[in-house]
Design a protein around this motif. Structure first.
Motif, PDB file in Angstrom:
ATOM      1  N   ARG A   1     -31.548 -44.414  61.413  1.00 38.71           N
ATOM      2  CA  ARG A   1     -32.669 -44.160  62.328  1.00 38.71           C
ATOM      3  C   ARG A   1     -33.663 -43.159  61.733  1.00 38.71           C
ATOM      4  NH1 ARG A   1     -31.246 -45.495  67.989  1.00 38.71           N
ATOM      5  NH2 ARG A   1     -29.213 -46.502  67.913  1.00 38.71           N
ATOM      6  N   ALA A   2     -33.146 -42.131  61.062  1.00 41.62           N
ATOM      7  CA  ALA A   2     -34.031 -41.131  60.458  1.00 41.62           C
ATOM      8  C   ALA A   2     -34.878 -41.753  59.362  1.00 41.62           C
ATOM      9  CB  ALA A   2     -33.199 -39.972  59.905  1.00 41.62           C
ATOM     10  N   ARG A   3     -34.284 -42.633  58.589  1.00 43.09           N
ATOM     11  CA  ARG A   3     -35.059 -43.294  57.536  1.00 43.09           C
ATOM     12  C   ARG A   3     -36.220 -44.095  58.118  1.00 43.09           C
ATOM     13  NH1 ARG A   3     -30.089 -45.072  53.627  1.00 43.09           N
ATOM     14  NH2 ARG A   3     -30.156 -43.215  52.312  1.00 43.09           N
ATOM     15  N   ARG A   4     -35.960 -44.767  59.235  1.00 48.75           N
ATOM     16  CA  ARG A   4     -37.040 -45.544  59.867  1.00 48.75           C
ATOM     17  C   ARG A   4     -38.166 -44.614  60.333  1.00 48.75           C
ATOM     18  NH1 ARG A   4     -34.248 -48.327  64.270  1.00 48.75           N
ATOM     19  NH2 ARG A   4     -32.252 -48.191  63.267  1.00 48.75           N
ATOM     20  N   VAL A   5     -37.805 -43.493  60.925  1.00 47.12           N
ATOM     21  CA  VAL A   5     -38.817 -42.534  61.394  1.00 47.12           C
ATOM     22  C   VAL A   5     -39.599 -41.980  60.209  1.00 47.12           C
ATOM     23  CG1 VAL A   5     -39.130 -40.242  62.438  1.00 47.12           C
ATOM     24  CG2 VAL A   5     -37.624 -41.917  63.525  1.00 47.12           C
ATOM     25  N   LEU A   6     -38.893 -41.633  59.126  1.00 47.86           N
ATOM     26  CA  LEU A   6     -39.561 -41.038  57.967  1.00 47.86           C
ATOM     27  C   LEU A   6     -40.420 -42.040  57.197  1.00 47.86           C
ATOM     28  CD1 LEU A   6     -36.675 -38.760  56.713  1.00 47.86           C
ATOM     29  CD2 LEU A   6     -38.770 -38.058  57.891  1.00 47.86           C
ATOM     30  N   GLU A   7     -40.072 -43.309  57.269  1.00 56.57           N
ATOM     31  CA  GLU A   7     -40.877 -44.337  56.597  1.00 56.57           C
ATOM     32  C   GLU A   7     -42.209 -44.581  57.305  1.00 56.57           C
ATOM     33  OE1 GLU A   7     -38.276 -47.708  56.427  1.00 56.57           O
ATOM     34  OE2 GLU A   7     -37.146 -46.908  54.735  1.00 56.57           O
ATOM     35  N   ASP A   8     -42.294 -44.238  58.568  1.00 57.06           N
ATOM     36  CA  ASP A   8     -43.514 -44.444  59.342  1.00 57.06           C
ATOM     37  C   ASP A   8     -44.375 -43.179  59.256  1.00 57.06           C
ATOM     38  OD1 ASP A   8     -45.527 -44.925  61.152  1.00 57.06           O
ATOM     39  OD2 ASP A   8     -44.185 -45.242  62.870  1.00 57.06           O
ATOM     40  N   PRO A   9     -45.489 -43.227  58.547  1.00 55.71           N
ATOM     41  CA  PRO A   9     -46.322 -42.024  58.405  1.00 55.71           C
ATOM     42  C   PRO A   9     -46.936 -41.561  59.733  1.00 55.71           C
ATOM     43  CG  PRO A   9     -47.415 -43.913  57.423  1.00 55.71           C
ATOM     44  CD  PRO A   9     -46.050 -44.368  57.845  1.00 55.71           C
ATOM     45  N   LEU A  10     -46.898 -42.408  60.749  1.00 62.40           N
ATOM     46  CA  LEU A  10     -47.463 -42.026  62.044  1.00 62.40           C
ATOM     47  C   LEU A  10     -46.404 -41.554  63.044  1.00 62.40           C
ATOM     48  CD1 LEU A  10     -50.073 -44.912  62.423  1.00 62.40           C
ATOM     49  CD2 LEU A  10     -50.434 -42.585  61.567  1.00 62.40           C
ATOM     50  N   SER A  11     -45.186 -41.345  62.561  1.00 60.35           N
ATOM     51  CA  SER A  11     -44.133 -40.851  63.461  1.00 60.35           C
ATOM     52  C   SER A  11     -44.538 -39.501  64.032  1.00 60.35           C
ATOM     53  CB  SER A  11     -42.813 -40.695  62.709  1.00 60.35           C
ATOM     54  OG  SER A  11     -42.287 -41.943  62.348  1.00 60.35           O
ATOM     55  N   PRO A  12     -44.373 -39.345  65.340  1.00 65.46           N
ATOM     56  CA  PRO A  12     -44.705 -38.057  65.954  1.00 65.46           C
ATOM     57  C   PRO A  12     -43.804 -36.925  65.427  1.00 65.46           C
ATOM     58  CG  PRO A  12     -44.383 -39.755  67.632  1.00 65.46           C
ATOM     59  CD  PRO A  12     -43.951 -40.332  66.324  1.00 65.46           C
ATOM     60  N   HIS A  13     -44.377 -35.752  65.395  1.00 64.88           N
ATOM     61  CA  HIS A  13     -43.653 -34.555  64.936  1.00 64.88           C
ATOM     62  C   HIS A  13     -42.324 -34.382  65.681  1.00 64.88           C
ATOM     63  CE1 HIS A  13     -42.834 -30.424  63.792  1.00 64.88           C
ATOM     64  NE2 HIS A  13     -42.838 -30.078  65.065  1.00 64.88           N
ATOM     65  N   VAL A  14     -42.321 -34.633  66.967  1.00 66.23           N
ATOM     66  CA  VAL A  14     -41.115 -34.438  67.763  1.00 66.23           C
ATOM     67  C   VAL A  14     -39.998 -35.386  67.316  1.00 66.23           C
ATOM     68  CG1 VAL A  14     -41.768 -35.992  69.654  1.00 66.23           C
ATOM     69  CG2 VAL A  14     -40.265 -34.052  70.110  1.00 66.23           C
ATOM     70  N   GLU A  15     -40.325 -36.613  66.910  1.00 65.84           N
ATOM     71  CA  GLU A  15     -39.308 -37.553  66.428  1.00 65.84           C
ATOM     72  C   GLU A  15     -38.751 -37.109  65.080  1.00 65.84           C
ATOM     73  OE1 GLU A  15     -40.158 -41.732  66.481  1.00 65.84           O
ATOM     74  OE2 GLU A  15     -41.213 -41.574  68.405  1.00 65.84           O
ATOM     75  N   VAL A  16     -39.630 -36.627  64.214  1.00 60.52           N
ATOM     76  CA  VAL A  16     -39.181 -36.149  62.908  1.00 60.52           C
ATOM     77  C   VAL A  16     -38.279 -34.935  63.080  1.00 60.52           C
ATOM     78  CG1 VAL A  16     -39.938 -35.188  60.692  1.00 60.52           C
ATOM     79  CG2 VAL A  16     -41.218 -37.072  61.742  1.00 60.52           C
ATOM     80  N   ARG A  17     -38.680 -34.026  63.950  1.00 52.76           N
ATOM     81  CA  ARG A  17     -37.874 -32.821  64.209  1.00 52.76           C
ATOM     82  C   ARG A  17     -36.517 -33.186  64.806  1.00 52.76           C
ATOM     83  NH1 ARG A  17     -37.271 -27.570  65.089  1.00 52.76           N
ATOM     84  NH2 ARG A  17     -36.717 -26.749  67.125  1.00 52.76           N
ATOM     85  N   TYR A  18     -36.500 -34.083  65.773  1.00 49.52           N
ATOM     86  CA  TYR A  18     -35.246 -34.508  66.389  1.00 49.52           C
ATOM     87  C   TYR A  18     -34.331 -35.159  65.340  1.00 49.52           C
ATOM     88  CZ  TYR A  18     -31.872 -36.943  69.286  1.00 49.52           C
ATOM     89  OH  TYR A  18     -30.702 -37.407  69.835  1.00 49.52           O
ATOM     90  N   GLY A  19     -34.927 -35.998  64.477  1.00 49.45           N
ATOM     91  CA  GLY A  19     -34.140 -36.625  63.417  1.00 49.45           C
ATOM     92  C   GLY A  19     -33.539 -35.602  62.469  1.00 49.45           C
ATOM     93  N   ALA A  20     -34.315 -34.584  62.127  1.00 47.21           N
ATOM     94  CA  ALA A  20     -33.819 -33.536  61.229  1.00 47.21           C
ATOM     95  C   ALA A  20     -32.676 -32.753  61.878  1.00 47.21           C
ATOM     96  CB  ALA A  20     -34.960 -32.598  60.842  1.00 47.21           C
ATOM     97  N   ILE A  21     -32.797 -32.476  63.152  1.00 47.10           N
ATOM     98  CA  ILE A  21     -31.731 -31.757  63.868  1.00 47.10           C
ATOM     99  C   ILE A  21     -30.449 -32.581  63.870  1.00 47.10           C
ATOM    100  CG2 ILE A  21     -30.995 -30.948  66.142  1.00 47.10           C
ATOM    101  CD1 ILE A  21     -33.969 -30.101  66.589  1.00 47.10           C
ATOM    102  N   ARG A  22     -30.585 -33.856  64.192  1.00 48.04           N
ATOM    103  CA  ARG A  22     -29.402 -34.739  64.224  1.00 48.04           C
ATOM    104  C   ARG A  22     -28.798 -34.904  62.829  1.00 48.04           C
ATOM    105  NH1 ARG A  22     -26.116 -35.705  66.728  1.00 48.04           N
ATOM    106  NH2 ARG A  22     -25.968 -37.947  66.705  1.00 48.04           N
ATOM    107  N   LEU A  23     -29.648 -35.022  61.794  1.00 42.60           N
ATOM    108  CA  LEU A  23     -29.139 -35.123  60.430  1.00 42.60           C
ATOM    109  C   LEU A  23     -28.365 -33.867  60.030  1.00 42.60           C
ATOM    110  CD1 LEU A  23     -32.134 -36.831  58.607  1.00 42.60           C
ATOM    111  CD2 LEU A  23     -29.826 -37.774  58.882  1.00 42.60           C
ATOM    112  N   ALA A  24     -28.874 -32.709  60.436  1.00 39.34           N
ATOM    113  CA  ALA A  24     -28.172 -31.452  60.133  1.00 39.34           C
ATOM    114  C   ALA A  24     -26.816 -31.415  60.825  1.00 39.34           C
ATOM    115  CB  ALA A  24     -29.026 -30.257  60.547  1.00 39.34           C
ATOM    116  N   GLU A  25     -26.748 -31.873  62.059  1.00 38.55           N
ATOM    117  CA  GLU A  25     -25.468 -31.922  62.779  1.00 38.55           C
ATOM    118  C   GLU A  25     -24.487 -32.853  62.071  1.00 38.55           C
ATOM    119  OE1 GLU A  25     -26.674 -33.273  66.629  1.00 38.55           O
ATOM    120  OE2 GLU A  25     -27.390 -31.304  67.259  1.00 38.55           O
ATOM    121  N   CYS A  26     -24.972 -34.024  61.662  1.00 44.81           N
ATOM    122  CA  CYS A  26     -24.113 -35.001  60.995  1.00 44.81           C
ATOM    123  C   CYS A  26     -23.664 -34.500  59.623  1.00 44.81           C
ATOM    124  CB  CYS A  26     -24.826 -36.340  60.868  1.00 44.81           C
ATOM    125  SG  CYS A  26     -25.081 -37.148  62.467  1.00 44.81           S
ATOM    126  N   LEU A  27     -24.547 -33.810  58.924  1.00 43.46           N
ATOM    127  CA  LEU A  27     -24.179 -33.242  57.637  1.00 43.46           C
ATOM    128  C   LEU A  27     -23.085 -32.187  57.817  1.00 43.46           C
ATOM    129  CD1 LEU A  27     -24.500 -32.907  54.598  1.00 43.46           C
ATOM    130  CD2 LEU A  27     -26.412 -31.346  55.056  1.00 43.46           C
TER     131      LEU A  27
END
Length: 114
Positions: free
Chosen positions: A51-77
């Motif tokens: 899911r994070a890759r899809r958000v990051l591939e879209d240059p128009l992804s809202p900041h809040v989606e990118v931030r949420y993805g980063a938080i979830r990625l940190a938890e999973c890591l």
């Protein structure tokens, strides 16, 4: 060397964030529960990564989606690193048991098992 190397690091913490350990419970209920939780955490990590890759591939992804993805990625890591630490401890112990020839001179270098 760790104080209690034979303890298994479990994939959950106490309510105040301290690590939980299991003493020599290879086939018991808590060990199986930990195995199932680790498998679910790794599966969740793959889902979050996709899911994070899809958000990051879209240059128009809202900041809040990118931030949420980063938080979830940190938890999973953090989960994946905890699982790696737990499994690494068990590999080290298994290798020490296999390689120790009884006089304490066995090779204690951890290595991957198939």
């Amino acid at each position: 060397m760790e104080l209690y190397p034979s303890l298994r690091l479990l994939p959950w913490s106490t309510p105040d964030g301290k690590p939980c350990f299991l003493a020599n419970g290879e086939d018991g209920y808590v060990s199986r529960l930990a195995d199932e939780m680790e498998a679910q955490q790794l599966a969740d990590g793959l889902d979050v990564l996709e899911r994070a890759r899809r958000v990051l591939e879209d240059p128009l992804s809202p900041h809040v989606e990118v931030r949420y993805g980063a938080i979830r990625l940190a938890e999973c890591l953090a989960d994946a690193l905890r699982i790696a630490e737990s499994r690494g401890r068990r590999l080290f112990l298994a290798d020490a048991d296999d390689d120790d020839n009884g006089d304490g001179t066995g090779d204690r270098t951890p290595r991957a098992r198939s």
